[in-house]
Design a protein around this motif. Sequence first.
Motif, PDB file in Angstrom:
ATOM      1  N   ASP A 194       1.192  -1.533   0.280  1.00 36.61           N
ATOM      2  CA  ASP A 194      -0.027  -0.354  -0.223  1.00 36.61           C
ATOM      3  C   ASP A 194       0.997   1.225  -0.290  1.00 36.61           C
ATOM      4  O   ASP A 194       0.519   2.100   0.207  1.00 36.61           O
ATOM      5  CB  ASP A 194      -0.822  -0.131   1.007  1.00 36.61           C
ATOM      6  CG  ASP A 194      -0.470  -0.060   2.388  1.00 36.61           C
ATOM      7  OD1 ASP A 194       0.942   0.160   2.559  1.00 36.61           O
ATOM      8  OD2 ASP A 194      -0.795   0.206   3.599  1.00 36.61           O
TER       9      ASP A 194
ATOM     10  N   TRP B 191       1.553  -7.048  -3.171  1.00 27.84           N
ATOM     11  CA  TRP B 191       1.157  -5.919  -4.971  1.00 27.84           C
ATOM     12  C   TRP B 191       2.138  -5.292  -5.552  1.00 27.84           C
ATOM     13  O   TRP B 191       2.853  -4.777  -3.751  1.00 27.84           O
ATOM     14  CB  TRP B 191       0.150  -5.903  -5.082  1.00 27.84           C
ATOM     15  CG  TRP B 191      -1.379  -6.235  -4.728  1.00 27.84           C
ATOM     16  CD1 TRP B 191      -2.085  -7.028  -3.632  1.00 27.84           C
ATOM     17  CD2 TRP B 191      -1.922  -6.828  -5.425  1.00 27.84           C
ATOM     18  NE1 TRP B 191      -3.139  -7.418  -3.992  1.00 27.84           N
ATOM     19  CE2 TRP B 191      -3.501  -7.665  -5.163  1.00 27.84           C
ATOM     20  CE3 TRP B 191      -1.874  -7.767  -6.479  1.00 27.84           C
ATOM     21  CZ2 TRP B 191      -4.039  -8.900  -5.750  1.00 27.84           C
ATOM     22  CZ3 TRP B 191      -1.708  -8.796  -7.428  1.00 27.84           C
ATOM     23  CH2 TRP B 191      -2.833  -9.424  -6.560  1.00 27.84           C
TER      24      TRP B 191
ATOM     25  N   PRO C 255      -4.562  -9.109 -10.044  1.00 27.08           N
ATOM     26  CA  PRO C 255      -5.847  -9.138  -9.412  1.00 27.08           C
ATOM     27  C   PRO C 255      -7.010  -9.048  -9.952  1.00 27.08           C
ATOM     28  O   PRO C 255      -7.798  -8.559 -11.322  1.00 27.08           O
ATOM     29  CB  PRO C 255      -5.546  -6.941  -9.227  1.00 27.08           C
ATOM     30  CG  PRO C 255      -4.626  -6.688  -9.535  1.00 27.08           C
ATOM     31  CD  PRO C 255      -3.803  -7.735 -10.716  1.00 27.08           C
TER      32      PRO C 255
ATOM     33  N   GLU D  53      -9.931  -7.021  -5.628  1.00 23.18           N
ATOM     34  CA  GLU D  53      -8.477  -7.047  -5.183  1.00 23.18           C
ATOM     35  C   GLU D  53      -8.283  -5.547  -6.033  1.00 23.18           C
ATOM     36  O   GLU D  53      -8.475  -4.281  -5.096  1.00 23.18           O
ATOM     37  CB  GLU D  53      -8.353  -8.133  -5.528  1.00 23.18           C
ATOM     38  CG  GLU D  53      -8.571  -9.253  -4.753  1.00 23.18           C
ATOM     39  CD  GLU D  53      -7.722 -10.114  -5.263  1.00 23.18           C
ATOM     40  OE1 GLU D  53      -7.644 -10.893  -4.586  1.00 23.18           O
ATOM     41  OE2 GLU D  53      -6.598 -10.403  -6.511  1.00 23.18           O
TER      42      GLU D  53
ATOM     43  N   GLN E 274     -10.338  -2.859  -3.691  1.00 19.96           N
ATOM     44  CA  GLN E 274      -9.916  -2.677  -2.759  1.00 19.96           C
ATOM     45  C   GLN E 274      -8.642  -1.866  -3.211  1.00 19.96           C
ATOM     46  O   GLN E 274      -7.994  -0.531  -1.918  1.00 19.96           O
ATOM     47  CB  GLN E 274      -9.263  -4.137  -1.968  1.00 19.96           C
ATOM     48  CG  GLN E 274      -9.718  -4.870  -1.532  1.00 19.96           C
ATOM     49  CD  GLN E 274      -9.790  -6.212  -1.228  1.00 19.96           C
ATOM     50  OE1 GLN E 274      -8.803  -6.236  -1.300  1.00 19.96           O
ATOM     51  NE2 GLN E 274     -11.365  -6.775  -1.268  1.00 19.96           N
ATOM     52  N   LEU E 275      -7.236  -1.861  -3.777  1.00 18.38           N
ATOM     53  CA  LEU E 275      -6.434  -0.908  -4.323  1.00 18.38           C
ATOM     54  C   LEU E 275      -6.759  -0.090  -4.474  1.00 18.38           C
ATOM     55  O   LEU E 275      -6.105   1.447  -4.010  1.00 18.38           O
ATOM     56  CB  LEU E 275      -5.148  -1.813  -5.086  1.00 18.38           C
ATOM     57  CG  LEU E 275      -4.861  -2.361  -5.357  1.00 18.38           C
ATOM     58  CD1 LEU E 275      -4.112  -3.612  -6.463  1.00 18.38           C
ATOM     59  CD2 LEU E 275      -3.651  -2.522  -4.063  1.00 18.38           C
ATOM     60  N   ARG E 276      -7.983   0.295  -5.090  1.00 19.28           N
ATOM     61  CA  ARG E 276      -8.338   1.956  -5.789  1.00 19.28           C
ATOM     62  C   ARG E 276      -8.841   3.242  -4.500  1.00 19.28           C
ATOM     63  O   ARG E 276      -8.950   3.743  -4.638  1.00 19.28           O
ATOM     64  CB  ARG E 276      -9.222   1.300  -6.983  1.00 19.28           C
ATOM     65  CG  ARG E 276      -7.880   1.664  -7.961  1.00 19.28           C
ATOM     66  CD  ARG E 276      -8.968   1.680  -9.298  1.00 19.28           C
ATOM     67  NE  ARG E 276      -8.367   1.032 -10.347  1.00 19.28           N
ATOM     68  CZ  ARG E 276      -8.435  -0.087 -11.398  1.00 19.28           C
ATOM     69  NH1 ARG E 276      -9.678   0.021 -11.393  1.00 19.28           N
ATOM     70  NH2 ARG E 276      -7.814   0.388 -12.229  1.00 19.28           N
TER      71      ARG E 276
ATOM     72  N   ASN F 249      -7.683   3.276  -1.967  1.00 19.28           N
ATOM     73  CA  ASN F 249      -6.441   4.287  -1.723  1.00 19.28           C
ATOM     74  C   ASN F 249      -6.367   5.637  -2.576  1.00 19.28           C
ATOM     75  O   ASN F 249      -6.019   4.952  -4.143  1.00 19.28           O
ATOM     76  CB  ASN F 249      -5.265   4.051  -1.368  1.00 19.28           C
ATOM     77  CG  ASN F 249      -3.981   4.939  -1.012  1.00 19.28           C
ATOM     78  OD1 ASN F 249      -3.915   5.292  -1.355  1.00 19.28           O
ATOM     79  ND2 ASN F 249      -3.274   3.687  -0.483  1.00 19.28           N
TER      80      ASN F 249
ATOM     81  N   ILE G 251      -2.876   4.938  -4.793  1.00 17.78           N
ATOM     82  CA  ILE G 251      -2.594   3.706  -5.821  1.00 17.78           C
ATOM     83  C   ILE G 251      -3.396   4.292  -6.869  1.00 17.78           C
ATOM     84  O   ILE G 251      -3.367   3.877  -7.353  1.00 17.78           O
ATOM     85  CB  ILE G 251      -2.380   2.816  -4.896  1.00 17.78           C
ATOM     86  CG1 ILE G 251      -1.843   2.287  -4.027  1.00 17.78           C
ATOM     87  CG2 ILE G 251      -2.989   0.963  -5.911  1.00 17.78           C
ATOM     88  CD1 ILE G 251      -1.351   1.832  -2.292  1.00 17.78           C
TER      89      ILE G 251
ATOM     90  N   ILE H  38      -1.288   3.183 -10.240  1.00 18.74           N
ATOM     91  CA  ILE H  38      -2.195   1.461 -10.899  1.00 18.74           C
ATOM     92  C   ILE H  38      -2.260   1.814 -12.428  1.00 18.74           C
ATOM     93  O   ILE H  38      -3.349   2.774 -12.662  1.00 18.74           O
ATOM     94  CB  ILE H  38      -2.481   0.776 -10.147  1.00 18.74           C
ATOM     95  CG1 ILE H  38      -3.614   1.150  -9.800  1.00 18.74           C
ATOM     96  CG2 ILE H  38      -1.680   0.339  -8.910  1.00 18.74           C
ATOM     97  CD1 ILE H  38      -4.932  -0.119  -8.968  1.00 18.74           C
TER      98      ILE H  38
END
Length: 147
Positions: free
Chosen positions: A82, A100, A127, A131, A134-136, A138, A141, A145
Amino acid sequence: MAIKKFDPTRFRWSGVPEKVYKTSGTHFRDISRFELVKNLSGLACQLRYFEIQPGGYSSLERHQHAHAVLILRGSGQVLIGDSIAAIEPFDVVEIPPMTWHQFYAADNEPLGFLCIVDCERDRPQRPTPEELEQLRANPAIAAMIRV
Ligand code: MN
């Protein structure tokens, strides 16, 4: 050959051909792979050199195996878990298992790095839509990405 000579004018090693990074997909851009040490008896890891052209990136992935990375040329950024960090020559980057990660080259020059990896390793995972969501969550991030 026990010694593969480095040619600084081309930033390449003698007798080390470029390999296809991955054969399909659009989740990476402008990246070359060179296997500097691959099947050395007594050594259970490989040493590869990757070069990402300006503005390019590696695939966003995770896996059980780890990476030890040494930046050799250029600059850019790396996503690890993260967090996002700037990278430049001689920085050392550790990618832990199941974390990741994605490398991004700056727009003005190639980003080149050595990567040590186990010879026997699992396949990278990309991902799932969940997933990715979830990453997005933030914003930093989400802005970084590429998939
Ligand atoms: Mn990886």
